[in-house]
Design an enzyme around this catalytic site. Structure first.
Site, PDB file in Angstrom:
ATOM      1  N   CYS A  13      -9.437  36.027   0.326  1.00  0.00           N
ATOM      2  CA  CYS A  13      -9.035  34.772  -0.269  1.00  0.00           C
ATOM      3  C   CYS A  13     -10.042  33.550   0.255  1.00  0.00           C
ATOM      4  CB  CYS A  13      -7.504  34.603  -0.004  1.00  0.00           C
ATOM      5  SG  CYS A  13      -7.094  33.173  -0.808  1.00  0.00           S
ATOM      6  N   CYS A  29     -10.483  33.729  -3.552  1.00  0.00           N
ATOM      7  CA  CYS A  29      -9.856  32.618  -4.534  1.00  0.00           C
ATOM      8  C   CYS A  29     -10.414  31.256  -4.063  1.00  0.00           C
ATOM      9  CB  CYS A  29      -8.336  32.543  -3.831  1.00  0.00           C
ATOM     10  SG  CYS A  29      -7.532  34.109  -3.566  1.00  0.00           S
ATOM     11  N   LYS A  86     -14.385  30.845  -5.045  1.00  0.00           N
ATOM     12  CA  LYS A  86     -14.318  31.208  -6.671  1.00  0.00           C
ATOM     13  C   LYS A  86     -13.978  29.995  -7.321  1.00  0.00           C
ATOM     14  CE  LYS A  86     -10.892  32.026  -8.618  1.00  0.00           C
ATOM     15  NZ  LYS A  86     -10.258  33.253  -8.511  1.00  0.00           N
ATOM     16  N   TYR A  91      -9.890  40.351 -13.970  1.00  0.00           N
ATOM     17  CA  TYR A  91      -9.870  39.133 -13.376  1.00  0.00           C
ATOM     18  C   TYR A  91     -11.272  38.738 -13.092  1.00  0.00           C
ATOM     19  CZ  TYR A  91      -4.626  39.291 -12.230  1.00  0.00           C
ATOM     20  OH  TYR A  91      -3.496  39.259 -12.215  1.00  0.00           O
ATOM     21  N   GLU A 112     -13.452  35.503 -14.751  1.00  0.00           N
ATOM     22  CA  GLU A 112     -13.547  34.261 -13.931  1.00  0.00           C
ATOM     23  C   GLU A 112     -15.326  34.192 -13.574  1.00  0.00           C
ATOM     24  OE1 GLU A 112     -11.299  34.973 -10.335  1.00  0.00           O
ATOM     25  OE2 GLU A 112      -9.538  34.030 -11.556  1.00  0.00           O
ATOM     26  N   HIS A 136       5.824  13.260 -24.227  1.00  0.00           N
ATOM     27  CA  HIS A 136       4.644  13.081 -25.155  1.00  0.00           C
ATOM     28  C   HIS A 136       3.606  12.212 -24.831  1.00  0.00           C
ATOM     29  CE1 HIS A 136       2.969  13.358 -29.287  1.00  0.00           C
ATOM     30  NE2 HIS A 136       3.079  12.006 -29.206  1.00  0.00           N
ATOM     31  N   GLU A 152       4.829  19.769 -23.780  1.00  0.00           N
ATOM     32  CA  GLU A 152       5.535  19.592 -24.574  1.00  0.00           C
ATOM     33  C   GLU A 152       5.858  20.589 -25.721  1.00  0.00           C
ATOM     34  OE1 GLU A 152       5.237  16.207 -27.689  1.00  0.00           O
ATOM     35  OE2 GLU A 152       3.236  16.255 -26.834  1.00  0.00           O
TER      36      GLU A 152
HETATM   37  P1  NDP Z   1      -9.268  44.190 -12.176  1.00  0.00           P
HETATM   38  O1  NDP Z   1      -8.732  45.551 -11.846  1.00  0.00           O
HETATM   39  O2  NDP Z   1      -8.730  43.104 -12.670  1.00  0.00           O
HETATM   40  O3  NDP Z   1     -10.454  44.976 -13.335  1.00  0.00           O
HETATM   41  C1  NDP Z   1     -11.318  45.940 -13.200  1.00  0.00           C
HETATM   42  C2  NDP Z   1     -12.212  45.939 -14.457  1.00  0.00           C
HETATM   43  O4  NDP Z   1     -13.303  47.008 -13.953  1.00  0.00           O
HETATM   44  C3  NDP Z   1     -11.180  46.811 -15.375  1.00  0.00           C
HETATM   45  O5  NDP Z   1     -11.843  45.946 -16.824  1.00  0.00           O
HETATM   46  C4  NDP Z   1     -11.803  48.089 -15.483  1.00  0.00           C
HETATM   47  O6  NDP Z   1     -11.801  48.908 -16.587  1.00  0.00           O
HETATM   48  C5  NDP Z   1     -13.294  47.980 -14.940  1.00  0.00           C
HETATM   49  N1  NDP Z   1     -13.518  49.169 -14.231  1.00  0.00           N
HETATM   50  C6  NDP Z   1     -13.308  49.950 -13.168  1.00  0.00           C
HETATM   51  N2  NDP Z   1     -13.822  50.941 -12.831  1.00  0.00           N
HETATM   52  C7  NDP Z   1     -15.002  50.831 -13.757  1.00  0.00           C
HETATM   53  C8  NDP Z   1     -16.069  51.854 -13.916  1.00  0.00           C
HETATM   54  N3  NDP Z   1     -16.215  52.756 -13.014  1.00  0.00           N
HETATM   55  N4  NDP Z   1     -17.138  51.540 -14.711  1.00  0.00           N
HETATM   56  C9  NDP Z   1     -16.792  50.403 -15.505  1.00  0.00           C
HETATM   57  N5  NDP Z   1     -15.829  49.624 -15.530  1.00  0.00           N
HETATM   58  C10 NDP Z   1     -14.895  49.923 -14.623  1.00  0.00           C
HETATM   59  O7  NDP Z   1     -10.529  44.008 -10.842  1.00  0.00           O
HETATM   60  P2  NDP Z   1     -11.334  42.972 -10.432  1.00  0.00           P
HETATM   61  O8  NDP Z   1     -12.484  43.886  -9.815  1.00  0.00           O
HETATM   62  O9  NDP Z   1     -11.427  42.020 -11.373  1.00  0.00           O
HETATM   63  O10 NDP Z   1     -10.499  42.228  -9.430  1.00  0.00           O
HETATM   64  C11 NDP Z   1     -10.084  42.923  -8.236  1.00  0.00           C
HETATM   65  C12 NDP Z   1      -8.388  42.382  -8.141  1.00  0.00           C
HETATM   66  O11 NDP Z   1      -8.883  41.310  -7.268  1.00  0.00           O
HETATM   67  C13 NDP Z   1      -7.714  42.397  -9.038  1.00  0.00           C
HETATM   68  O12 NDP Z   1      -7.002  43.182  -9.632  1.00  0.00           O
HETATM   69  C14 NDP Z   1      -6.713  41.237  -8.620  1.00  0.00           C
HETATM   70  O13 NDP Z   1      -5.610  41.897  -7.906  1.00  0.00           O
HETATM   71  C15 NDP Z   1      -7.587  40.361  -7.764  1.00  0.00           C
HETATM   72  N6  NDP Z   1      -8.046  38.876  -8.279  1.00  0.00           N
HETATM   73  C16 NDP Z   1      -7.146  38.248  -8.462  1.00  0.00           C
HETATM   74  C17 NDP Z   1      -7.588  36.970  -8.920  1.00  0.00           C
HETATM   75  C18 NDP Z   1      -6.597  35.942  -9.428  1.00  0.00           C
HETATM   76  O14 NDP Z   1      -5.505  35.869  -8.650  1.00  0.00           O
HETATM   77  N7  NDP Z   1      -7.017  34.892 -10.105  1.00  0.00           N
HETATM   78  C19 NDP Z   1      -9.047  36.803  -9.005  1.00  0.00           C
HETATM   79  C20 NDP Z   1      -9.882  37.673  -8.936  1.00  0.00           C
HETATM   80  C21 NDP Z   1      -9.471  39.042  -8.202  1.00  0.00           C
HETATM   81  P3  NDP Z   1     -10.180  49.455 -17.206  1.00  0.00           P
HETATM   82  O15 NDP Z   1      -9.415  48.205 -17.558  1.00  0.00           O
HETATM   83  O16 NDP Z   1     -11.024  50.196 -18.378  1.00  0.00           O
HETATM   84  O17 NDP Z   1      -9.744  50.275 -16.233  1.00  0.00           O
END
Ligand code: NDP
Length: 455
Positions: A45, A50, A53, A180, A184, A437, A442
């Site tokens: 984080c 976090c 970012k 996520y 972002e 307002h 609102e």
């Molecule tokens: P996410 O789980 O949000 O997303 C991962 C993405 O990668 C999904 O769209 C998934 O597709 C895709 N994916 C996974 N494996 C493959 C692959 N082999 N080939 C192609 N695409 C793939 O993970 P992130 O990496 O974005 O973030 C990691 C974690 O960190 C989050 O789950 C969250 O817990 C945390 N995080 C939180 C934030 C916040 O609170 N603002 C900000 C950033 C991270 P599919 O959907 O099809 O499985």
């Protein structure tokens, strides 16, 4: 130098958000606590998640604010952006925070060790220098590390961790993923003026979110600097003359300066010594029960390494529960439910409670209120950013069970809405609140157009 063996009540492996909180609370309650960190105190984080970012996200929005400022009568010289200055300032801030984490740990009485630590048997942890600790309890809080798909040329790809350390901002970037980090970073990178192409293998971004949020962010995130391709995947990466070529599943190629994989994160299991086994689930996450106990009774796990929710505030809450139960013997339990979450994309997303799909499954009949509008802030300019708000109400009781928002300040409003959801506020409670307002919030109090859905 000869290695030594010492004793402790609790050995925490990993000084991220969860580990630091657990170590501090346990030490404050009088336990003899050691905490080890192999990289930098603060964890994902603070160091590469976090906080940096959000700083980059703030920075990337100034280009848009500059355009809007002109519609309000302001003019500035040609704006210029310095990546190096931003990264230098970001680095200073995360170092400041890391120092605070360390100081607070030391003040609590915990013994802070900057070294890798491995569990070598059920009650022994060994440091890189060979020193060992006999531990009554061990807490694994090692977090997670980026997952990369298994494709030819994957070594040319980077993760969001690496993006923070780039020497210069590339002119164009391909981002893989639809979660996520992908959203972002697509927003951040395109906000800086870099051309960005988001490649997602599925047919809807944020597939675990409310379907209207997926559809709205798909519409709104795209701009002349940000393109999205759904149902697309990278099958191969090559490097030619300093440029990367990404081959897609339809056989076409994209030439780019950088490929960023935002394809999830895997548990960091580097704490495991050669002779110890701890049960993990099908995704390689450490399996824990409701008290965070692993398959070995005196070893516990919290945060991203375990098979629970993977969000910083959840790791912190788990740490508080763990410390209360194990060291304070406090029976007044925290409950982890109704977890608000935000995506700091542009536009931002906030969500708390059930999505329409999940609410229908659980409550069978629900009332849905939606509102989509152009906020007053943008109306003097050509910027066509919209805000979308959705309320989900249990038809029978009229209790609010879901809130989903895309637009400026979504995270801030979602936090407040989470208290209303926790308190089981009803649609009538919202109706009876005098709207402030003019404001975005609102809209939440004045929603009238109801659609009832039944399973
Ligand atoms: P996410 O789980 O949000 O997303 C991962 C993405 O990668 C999904 O769209 C998934 O597709 C895709 N994916 C996974 N494996 C493959 C692959 N082999 N080939 C192609 N695409 C793939 O993970 P992130 O990496 O974005 O973030 C990691 C974690 O960190 C989050 O789950 C969250 O817990 C945390 N995080 C939180 C934030 C916040 O609170 N603002 C900000 C950033 C991270 P599919 O959907 O099809 O499985």
């Amino acid at each position: 130098m000869k290695s030594s063996t010492k004793e402790c009540d609790l050995f925490v492996i990993g000084a991220g958000s969860g580990g630091v909180r657990a170590a501090r609370l346990a030490a404050q309650s009088g336990a003899n606590v050691v905490i080890a960190e192999k990289y930098r105190i603060g964890g994902t984080c603070v160091i590469r998640g976090c906080i940096p970012k959000k700083l980059l996200s703030y920075s990337s929005k100034f280009s848009k604010h500059n355009i809007i400022a002109q519609s309000y009568g302001w003019s500035f010289d040609e704006p210029r952006f310095s990546w190096n200055r931003l990264i230098e300032n970001k680095n200073k801030e995360i170092q400041r925070l890391s120092n605070i984490y360390k100081t607070n740990l030391e003040k609590s009485g915990a013994n802070v060790i900057e070294s890798e630590a491995k569990i070598i048997d059920r009650d022994t942890v060994e440091l890189s220098n060979g020193d060992q600790f006999k531990c009554k309890k061990i807490l694994i809080a090692t977090g997670a590390k980026p997952n990369f798909p298994n494709i030819t040329g994957i070594e040319y790809g980077i993760s969001s961790d690496d993006f923070f350390e780039l020497d210069k901002l590339p002119e164009n970037v391909v981002i893989v993923g639809g979660g996520y980090i992908a959203l972002e970073f697509a927003s951040i990178i395109s906000g800086f003026g870099t051309m960005c192409e988001l490649i997602y293998r599925g047919d809807r971004l944020l597939k675990n979110f409310d379907v209207d949020i997926s559809n709205n962010i798909y519409e709104q995130i795209q701009s002349d600097k940000c393109k999205v391709r759904l149902n697309t995947d990278i099958t191969k990466l090559d490097l030619h003359d300093g440029k990367y070529t990404a081959t897609l599943n339809d056989g076409s190629t994209i030439s780019t300066d950088l490929v960023l994989f935002a394809t999830g994160r895997n548990s960091d299991l580097s704490f495991l010594g050669d002779k110890i086994e701890i049960e993990t689930d099908a995704n390689g996450r450490v399996k824990v029960d409701s008290q965070f106990q692993t398959s070995i009774s005196n070893i516990y796990a919290i945060g991203d390494v375990a098979n629970n929710h993977h969000l910083t505030p959840v790791a912190i809450r788990e740490a508080m529960i763990f410390a209360r139960e194990q060291f304070e013997k406090d029976t007044d339990k925290f409950i982890i439910e109704n977890i608000p979450t935000a995506i700091f994309s542009n536009p931002e997303i906030g969500t708390i409670g059930l999505s329409e799909q999940d609410a229908l499954q659980k409550y069978k009949k629900i009332d849905i209120y939606t509102s989509s509008f152009r906020p007053l802030y943008y109306t003097l300019s050509d910027v066509n950013k919209r805000t979308f708000i959705k309320l989900i109400i249990d038809h029978k009781t009229q209790v609010l069970i879901g809130f989903h928002m895309m637009g400026d300040d979504s995270a801030e409003l979602t936090q407040i809405m989470s208290t209303l959801i926790n308190k089981k506020a009803s649609k009538t409670d919202l109706d009876n609140t005098i709207p402030l307002h003019p404001s975005t919030s609102e809209e939440i109090m004045t929603m009238r157009n109801k659609v009832t859905k039944e399973l």
